[in-house]
Design a protein around this motif. Structure first.
Motif, mmCIF file in Angstrom:
data_model
loop_
_atom_site.group_PDB
_atom_site.id
_atom_site.type_symbol
_atom_site.label_atom_id
_atom_site.label_comp_id
_atom_site.label_asym_id
_atom_site.label_seq_id
_atom_site.Cartn_x
_atom_site.Cartn_y
_atom_site.Cartn_z
ATOM 1 N N UNK A 1 3.490 6.248 -7.438
ATOM 2 C CA UNK A 1 2.810 7.313 -8.379
ATOM 3 C C UNK A 1 3.210 8.536 -8.092
ATOM 4 N N UNK A 2 3.127 9.104 -6.726
ATOM 5 C CA UNK A 2 3.455 10.413 -6.182
ATOM 6 C C UNK A 2 4.688 10.845 -6.900
ATOM 7 N N UNK B 1 -0.742 11.332 12.134
ATOM 8 C CA UNK B 1 -0.004 11.075 11.041
ATOM 9 C C UNK B 1 1.307 10.268 11.275
ATOM 10 N N UNK C 1 -0.237 5.136 9.132
ATOM 11 C CA UNK C 1 0.179 5.072 7.531
ATOM 12 C C UNK C 1 0.490 6.292 7.323
ATOM 13 N N UNK C 2 -0.125 7.382 7.351
ATOM 14 C CA UNK C 2 0.386 8.552 6.806
ATOM 15 C C UNK C 2 1.651 8.929 6.712
ATOM 16 N N UNK D 1 0.857 -1.208 0.130
ATOM 17 C CA UNK D 1 0.138 -0.041 0.044
ATOM 18 C C UNK D 1 0.764 1.414 0.073
ATOM 19 N N UNK E 1 -0.346 -3.686 12.126
ATOM 20 C CA UNK E 1 -0.876 -2.508 12.045
ATOM 21 C C UNK E 1 0.034 -1.364 11.182
ATOM 22 N N UNK F 1 3.262 7.555 13.626
ATOM 23 C CA UNK F 1 3.017 6.383 14.040
ATOM 24 C C UNK F 1 1.846 5.761 13.370
ATOM 25 N N UNK G 1 1.187 4.010 -2.882
ATOM 26 C CA UNK G 1 1.098 5.359 -2.856
ATOM 27 C C UNK G 1 2.060 6.434 -3.284
#
Lengths: 332, 280
Positions: free
Chosen positions: B77-78, B141, B145-146, B70, B230, B143, B74
């Protein structure tokens, strides 16, 4: 910029979706408790399901105790912290105000459901004849212990050595400092956490003795084989009290206060105590202590309050920047 | 006869020196690259195929693999978008601050990954610049995924741009100008002229970017929080398994990353060959 934002939002949404379903708790813990909480979480989930009908999943995060406290301060949203020493939870309370300063009075036994101590792991046959703390300062003995700056276990080890020296030198501070200095002259490498040190000693074969949590030593023996290592109990050591606490602010935010409290209470029950004892943590409960008495040889255990006047004092004097440990280790 | 004597003149080194240097280079490569890579696979399959399979399909391993995919999905592509934009700007236009931009793009190459991670803790952490603001709005943000995505984007920032800039500079803009003169729209020019010229270089950058995004350890370790199931990526999961004395499983999961490395290498060779073929 919009694109970045939308990506971030969608990933937030994704994590929110994952979170739906069973109740989730995050237990941020120190290095050697991995196996303990793996067992305990399963038992607690069964208990909670039986009691309330709700599924609960407990997520774990492990690392050096000081580092873990730092992460919680920086925003790792732990519902529960189970760390190596009370000073680290004090830091969370003090720096981030996530729980009240009197957190340690909220649960029995200073919020320490189990205790441990520092013992020695040596190579099979004990070729260097290491029997007690004074054998560690002999020239030519390689001592493995993690860095007291980052590892809770290492701070307990350091204080155990210091306490031993005090008790054998009529509380002479200068002599104790000399003793601990000589001990650290024998340390070839400082890892950042307890697990790293165990690996250095057992896998990489460095050093003659590992200063280790009692539970970590037993686990190492189980993992690497009793034909390679043996455990040595010194005549005395420190009573290590790894405390537990609910992180009030995060638990309230997640709506998990009740289950987080129940989780910690369950550590004090017969079953919780047995699980601790099975994983080589000394139980508080007398029933479990009696049942597992053979796992825990008796030795004189002094407390940090008796010898050092508590963690705040010990931390300030020994482990803060410019403290005694810095002086000792730089002198090396 | 003539050719051999000429080589002798050109290469003044005696044969024994040449041979021992070649031998040394081969030996070192074998010792430092091939051997460890082989060791990973030997360890991974130490206890058989089934243990390997169990290790890579276990719940936490699966979640680590999903998270890594994942994050890569992300951030690549960015960075593809960003790399193209930056390369275009730098290769096609002369402007003030062009050199500064070039230097800025290179920063992630020079900064230690630990520092890259700490930057984000400093900015988005609970005690950081935006900590209180984010907490009020319940946005997590660091800790989470972001944070992992941000750290990965930062670390893999230069790969595509760095690959494209020299390529686009060497090709010049004549063909593009011709397309515009002949009445192409900007999009037509990009799709019909620019893209075909740079496609292999672009893919090459994407391959490198993907490999690094999947494999990044340092920066991600700082912002991850290490929550099992997680916020652990594949490399972090490998470390955890290793620390739990679960060596076979650690190497089993590590073998996945090693496969990525081998595939990257193969793709890299293929794309280099393609680029040369197109340009020559």
């Amino acid at each position: 910029m919009k694109r970045i934002l939308s990506v971030m939002l969608s990933s937030l949404l994704a994590s929110a979706l994952f979170a739906a379903g069973p109740v989730k708790l995050l237990n941020v813990s120190y290095d050697p408790t991995r196996e303990l909480y793996q067992d305990f979480n399963a038992a607690f989930a069964r208990y909670w399901k039986g009691k309330t009908g709700v599924d609960v999943t407990v997520n774990q995060s492990h690392g050096g105790s000081g580092k873990q406290a730092r992460s919680v301060i920086d925003g790792l949203q732990a519902d529960i912290v189970t760390l190596a020493l009370s000073y680290d939870i004090d830091a969370i309370s003090e720096k981030a105000k996530l729980l009240p300063a009197n957190w340690q009075t909220r649960l029995p036994n200073n919020s320490t459901p189990y205790t441990s101590t520092i013992i020695f792991l040596v190579r099979k046959g004990n070729p260097k004849q290491i029997k007690d703390w004074n054998d560690l300062v002999r020239p030519g003995v390689g001592v493995i212990t993690p860095n007291p700056k980052t590892s809770g276990g290492a701070r307990w080890s350091y204080l155990a050595a210091w306490g031993y020296a005090l008790r054998h030198n009529n509380n002479d501070e200068a002599k104790s400092k000399d003793f601990v200095t000589r001990l650290f002259k024998n340390v070839p490498v400082l890892d950042s956490g307890a697990r790293g040190s165990t690996t250095t000693f057992a896998q990489r074969g460095i050093g003659d003795v590992l200063l280790s949590w009692e539970n970590e030593a037993h686990l190492g023996l189980k993992e690497f084989g009793a034909d390679k290592f043996e455990i040595v109990y010194p005549t005395e050591s420190i009573l290590a009290e790894p405390p537990v606490a609910v992180v009030d602010k995060y638990a309230a935010k997640h709506g998990t206060t009740e289950v987080a409290k129940a989780y910690l209470d369950y550590l004090y029950t017969d079953e919780g105590q047995e699980i601790a004892a099975r994983n080589y943590y000394r139980p508080r409960n007398e029933k479990a202590a009696a049942k597992y008495a053979s796992s825990f040889p008796k030795l004189t255990l002094f407390t940090i309050d008796q010898v050092f006047g508590g963690w705040q004092k010990a931390q300030k004097k020994h482990f803060d920047d410019g403290g005694v440990f810095d002086q000792i280790y730089q002198a090396k | 006869m003539i050719t051999t004597s000429r080589t002798r003149v050109l290469r003044a080194e005696p044969t024994w020196l040449r041979r021992s240097l070649i031998g040394l280079a081969l030996g070192l490569t074998l010792l430092f690259i091939v051997l460890p890579l082989a060791a990973v696979f030997i360890q991974a399959f130490d206890k058989g195929w089934q243990v390997w399979q169990a290790a890579v399909t276990e719940e936490n391993a699966r979640s680590a693999i999903m998270l890594s995919l994942m994050v890569t999905g992300i951030s690549v592509p960015l960075n593809l978008f960003f790399g193209l934009t930056a390369a275009w700007t730098i290769a096609r236009f002369q402007f003030k601050g062009r050199n500064l931009l070039l230097t800025l793009i290179d920063i992630p190459f020079g900064v230690s990954p630990v520092v890259s991670g700490l930057i984000f803790v400093l900015v988005f952490g609970a005690q950081g610049w935006f900590g209180a603001w984010l907490a009020d709005r319940d946005v997590q943000i660091i800790f989470a995924v972001p944070g992992i995505v941000l750290a990965t984007v930062f670390v893999t920032f230069p790969f595509v741009a760095r690959e494209l800039i020299p390529l686009m500079q060497s090709q010049g803009s004549d063909e593009e100008e011709a397309a515009i003169v002949l009445g192409a729209t900007a999009w037509q020019m990009f799709r019909r002229v620019t893209l075909p010229n740079i496609k292999w270089g672009l893919l090459y950058g994407v391959v490198l970017c993907t490999a690094r995004a999947l494999g990044e350890f340092g920066a991600v370790s700082v912002v991850s929080g290490h929550i099992r199931g997680a916020t652990n990526t594949i490399p972090l999961h490998v470390e955890i398994l290793y620390n739990e004395y679960n060596y076979t499983a650690a190497f089993a999961v590590a073998s996945l990353l090693s496969v990525v490395a081998v595939v990257t290498l193969a793709l890299k060779k293929f794309l280099e060959w393609k680029t040369r073929e197109d340009n020559g």
